[in-house]
Design an enzyme around this catalytic site. Structure first.
Site, mmCIF file in Angstrom:
data_model
loop_
_atom_site.group_PDB
_atom_site.id
_atom_site.type_symbol
_atom_site.label_atom_id
_atom_site.label_comp_id
_atom_site.label_asym_id
_atom_site.label_seq_id
_atom_site.Cartn_x
_atom_site.Cartn_y
_atom_site.Cartn_z
ATOM 1 N N ASP A 1 -8.471 -6.257 1.005
ATOM 2 C CA ASP A 1 -7.750 -5.965 -0.248
ATOM 3 C C ASP A 1 -8.360 -6.767 -1.402
ATOM 4 O O ASP A 1 -8.556 -6.252 -2.501
ATOM 5 C CB ASP A 1 -6.259 -6.301 -0.117
ATOM 6 C CG ASP A 1 -5.514 -5.300 0.769
ATOM 7 O OD1 ASP A 1 -4.473 -5.657 1.331
ATOM 8 O OD2 ASP A 1 -6.004 -4.154 0.913
ATOM 9 N N HIS B 1 0.834 -1.210 0.000
ATOM 10 C CA HIS B 1 0.000 0.000 0.000
ATOM 11 C C HIS B 1 0.864 1.254 0.000
ATOM 12 O O HIS B 1 1.391 1.664 1.031
ATOM 13 C CB HIS B 1 -0.931 -0.009 1.216
ATOM 14 C CG HIS B 1 -1.830 -1.197 1.245
ATOM 15 N ND1 HIS B 1 -2.744 -1.448 0.251
ATOM 16 C CD2 HIS B 1 -1.931 -2.225 2.118
ATOM 17 C CE1 HIS B 1 -3.380 -2.582 0.522
ATOM 18 N NE2 HIS B 1 -2.909 -3.077 1.637
ATOM 19 N N PHE C 1 -12.354 -6.513 11.609
ATOM 20 C CA PHE C 1 -12.979 -5.218 11.846
ATOM 21 C C PHE C 1 -14.331 -5.156 11.140
ATOM 22 O O PHE C 1 -14.385 -5.284 9.915
ATOM 23 C CB PHE C 1 -12.065 -4.108 11.324
ATOM 24 C CG PHE C 1 -10.616 -4.402 11.550
ATOM 25 C CD1 PHE C 1 -9.735 -4.509 10.485
ATOM 26 C CD2 PHE C 1 -10.128 -4.628 12.828
ATOM 27 C CE1 PHE C 1 -8.398 -4.815 10.683
ATOM 28 C CE2 PHE C 1 -8.785 -4.944 13.040
ATOM 29 C CZ PHE C 1 -7.928 -5.029 11.964
ATOM 30 N N ASP D 1 -16.791 -3.786 9.303
ATOM 31 C CA ASP D 1 -17.092 -2.615 8.456
ATOM 32 C C ASP D 1 -18.220 -2.991 7.511
ATOM 33 O O ASP D 1 -19.004 -3.896 7.792
ATOM 34 C CB ASP D 1 -15.832 -2.220 7.700
ATOM 35 C CG ASP D 1 -15.526 -3.231 6.595
ATOM 36 O OD1 ASP D 1 -15.176 -2.809 5.494
ATOM 37 O OD2 ASP D 1 -15.688 -4.430 6.848
ATOM 38 N N ASP E 1 -8.236 -10.314 7.806
ATOM 39 C CA ASP E 1 -9.099 -9.166 7.506
ATOM 40 C C ASP E 1 -8.469 -8.308 6.421
ATOM 41 O O ASP E 1 -9.096 -7.992 5.406
ATOM 42 C CB ASP E 1 -9.312 -8.333 8.763
ATOM 43 C CG ASP E 1 -10.146 -7.109 8.460
ATOM 44 O OD1 ASP E 1 -9.642 -6.200 7.774
ATOM 45 O OD2 ASP E 1 -11.304 -7.056 8.879
ATOM 46 N N TYR E 2 -7.194 -7.925 6.607
ATOM 47 C CA TYR E 2 -6.489 -7.107 5.597
ATOM 48 C C TYR E 2 -6.542 -7.789 4.237
ATOM 49 O O TYR E 2 -6.819 -7.153 3.220
ATOM 50 C CB TYR E 2 -5.024 -6.936 5.979
ATOM 51 C CG TYR E 2 -4.669 -5.939 7.055
ATOM 52 C CD1 TYR E 2 -3.410 -5.999 7.633
ATOM 53 C CD2 TYR E 2 -5.536 -4.949 7.500
ATOM 54 C CE1 TYR E 2 -3.023 -5.094 8.619
ATOM 55 C CE2 TYR E 2 -5.159 -4.040 8.481
ATOM 56 C CZ TYR E 2 -3.902 -4.119 9.026
ATOM 57 O OH TYR E 2 -3.508 -3.226 10.007
HETATM 58 N N1 LIG Z 1 -12.495 -4.657 7.722
HETATM 59 C C1 LIG Z 1 -11.730 -3.684 7.244
HETATM 60 N N2 LIG Z 1 -12.303 -2.491 6.969
HETATM 61 C C2 LIG Z 1 -11.490 -1.524 6.479
HETATM 62 C C3 LIG Z 1 -10.130 -1.691 6.251
HETATM 63 C C4 LIG Z 1 -9.663 -0.452 5.733
HETATM 64 C C5 LIG Z 1 -8.296 -0.100 5.296
HETATM 65 N N3 LIG Z 1 -7.399 -0.482 6.320
HETATM 66 C C6 LIG Z 1 -6.240 -1.216 5.998
HETATM 67 C C7 LIG Z 1 -6.237 -1.828 4.658
HETATM 68 C C8 LIG Z 1 -5.212 -1.399 3.945
HETATM 69 C C9 LIG Z 1 -4.419 -0.450 4.704
HETATM 70 O O1 LIG Z 1 -3.175 -1.000 4.926
HETATM 71 C C10 LIG Z 1 -5.122 -0.255 6.009
HETATM 72 O O2 LIG Z 1 -4.364 -0.619 7.105
HETATM 73 C C11 LIG Z 1 -10.734 0.419 5.681
HETATM 74 N N4 LIG Z 1 -11.808 -0.263 6.118
HETATM 75 C C12 LIG Z 1 -13.205 0.144 6.139
HETATM 76 O O3 LIG Z 1 -13.726 -0.196 4.836
HETATM 77 C C13 LIG Z 1 -14.698 0.782 4.455
HETATM 78 C C14 LIG Z 1 -14.140 1.539 3.263
HETATM 79 O O4 LIG Z 1 -14.166 0.644 2.151
HETATM 80 P P1 LIG Z 1 -14.139 1.300 0.675
HETATM 81 O O5 LIG Z 1 -15.414 2.164 0.583
HETATM 82 O O6 LIG Z 1 -14.122 0.092 -0.246
HETATM 83 O O7 LIG Z 1 -12.876 2.149 0.603
HETATM 84 C C15 LIG Z 1 -14.859 1.705 5.667
HETATM 85 O O8 LIG Z 1 -15.812 1.155 6.560
HETATM 86 C C16 LIG Z 1 -13.482 1.605 6.311
HETATM 87 O O9 LIG Z 1 -13.516 1.939 7.684
HETATM 88 C C17 LIG Z 1 -9.555 -2.950 6.558
HETATM 89 O O10 LIG Z 1 -8.354 -3.224 6.414
HETATM 90 N N5 LIG Z 1 -10.404 -3.906 7.045
#
Ligand SMILES: Nc1nc2c(c(CN[C@H]3C=C[C@H](O)[C@@H]3O)cn2[C@@H]2O[C@H](COP(=O)(O)O)[C@@H](O)[C@H]2O)c(=O)[nH]1
Length: 346
Positions: free
Chosen positions: A324, A58, A242, A244, A319-320
């Site tokens: 991705d 990233h 997480f 989301d 999760d990551y």
């Molecule tokens: N479960 C989970 N949810 C995550 C992330 C990330 C990014 N984080 C890491 C990933 C790469 C970087 O290295 C960061 O470390 C964002 N979100 C959530 O997604 C939503 C945004 O989505 P879209 O509208 O498609 O961009 C929003 O609720 C956002 O809060 C994650 O990793 N896991």
């Protein structure tokens, strides 16, 4: 609602189990869980399922592992919520370094753009008193659609910056150091200190928690510090996935999570769910529990295969990877709706 502290609230893992056991409109599919675990087994020795993937994969994430990088993570995860657009084709876009970013990445691009413009957006002494006009400028979109919830983002920046100055000398690294290399202690310190991280609600008479932004903050702190030094959390594997709006979508797409016909139709019609609604809680809770089961299954498969994974596989890395994966398969996932909740918690 008056905050009475975290006592009496189920942890995210306990909440997920309780919700999955009582859920009506969402369920975990064990066959799908196994298939996802097998998909991940093929990647277990790859670059994705390791803590240094956070930087390697990233380009917008900090390269450094210093105090400035930790404060970058803190301000980004304080604002890491609700990027989905009313119409997918009309969304906030931020151009940076010759590329165009949307969603979560538009937030990171805007932060890096501000820093390049000499705006100290990662410094608490700045964002504690940043004005709404300045926030509109910092997070300006390069499309005709603004980033959602700008006013909430402004309020949260002021609130969070003031607390970081008062309680932690203006640096999140001091908060990390107070947690003495315990992920759970850091999670508690963040939730008790910063109100916007209190992602708690109730379900069937119990007080439950997801702490989505607090958990991803701990995870991103672990990642930016490369799992070393102040970021060497001995209990990092106690952090769950997480909850989301993207992970449930990818888990349904991969067949590990199933929605009732009634719920699926509602989501396909674009009906919004409110934070704390029964169905919204079931989607988030079952998704967390689903990833816990995928992790257990993957660890079993790795054990059987005798393959030595690089480092410990935990729910954060799963999760990551899945997040991705969802990004890279946006087109394929078009038929699967994500649930629309507008809130400051995810
Ligand atoms: N479960 C989970 N949810 C995550 C992330 C990330 C990014 N984080 C890491 C990933 C790469 C970087 O290295 C960061 O470390 C964002 N979100 C959530 O997604 C939503 C945004 O989505 P879209 O509208 O498609 O961009 C929003 O609720 C956002 O809060 C994650 O990793 N896991």
């Amino acid at each position: 609602m008056e905050w009475g502290g975290m006592e009496g609230i189920l942890t995210p893992r306990e909440s997920a189990r309780f919700i999955a056991e009582n859920s009506r409109d969402v369920c975990v599919d064990s066959g799908g869980v196994r298939r996802v675990a097998e998909l991940l087994l093929a990647r277990a020795a790859g670059p994705e399922l390791r803590v240094d993937g956070w930087k390697a994969l990233h380009e917008l994430n900090p390269r450094a592992a210093d105090e400035a990088a930790v404060n970058w993570v803190f301000v980004v995860d304080t604002l890491n919520f609700s990027f989905w657009a009313e119409q997918e084709e009309h969304k906030c876009l931020v151009r940076y370094g010759g590329k165009t970013y949307s969603g979560y990445w538009s937030l990171c691009a805007a932060v890096n753009r501000a820093l390049d413009e000499g705006i100290p957006i990662t410094s608490a002494s700045y964002y504690a008193t940043v004005t709404l006009d300045q926030v509109w400028n910092i997070f300006r979109s390069d499309s005709d659609v603004a980033m959602p919830l700008i006013e909430e983002r402004h309020r949260i920046l002021n609130e969070t910056g003031k607390i970081l100055l008062e309680k932690f000398g203006g640096s999140f690294l001091n908060c990390v150091r107070k947690s003495e290399k315990s992920a759970q202690k850091l999670l508690h310190l963040v939730v008790e200190s910063f109100p916007s991280y209190r992602d708690v609600t109730q379900y069937k008479g119990k007080r439950i928690s997801f702490y989505k932004r607090a958990q991803i903050l701990v995870a991103d702190t672990w990642s930016v510090l490369e799992g070393k030094g102040d970021g060497c959390f001995e209990d990092i594997s106690s952090i769950t996935m997480f909850a989301d709006y993207r992970l449930p979508q990818i888990l349904v797409y991969l067949g590990a999570l199933k929605y009732s016909d009634k719920l699926l139709k509602k989501l396909l019609d674009g009906v919004m769910l409110s934070y704390g609604d029964k169905q919204e809680v079931e989607i988030r809770g079952c998704a967390v529990w689903c990833v816990e089961l995928i992790r257990d299954c993957l660890l079993e498969l790795i054990e059987k295969s005798g393959e030595k994974p690089n480092g410990e596989i935990n729910s954060i890395l799963l999760d990551y990877y899945l997040w991705d994966y969802a990004r890279d398969h946006r087109e394929d996932m078009k038929g699967i709706p994500f649930h629309r909740t507008r809130c400051i918690y995810y």
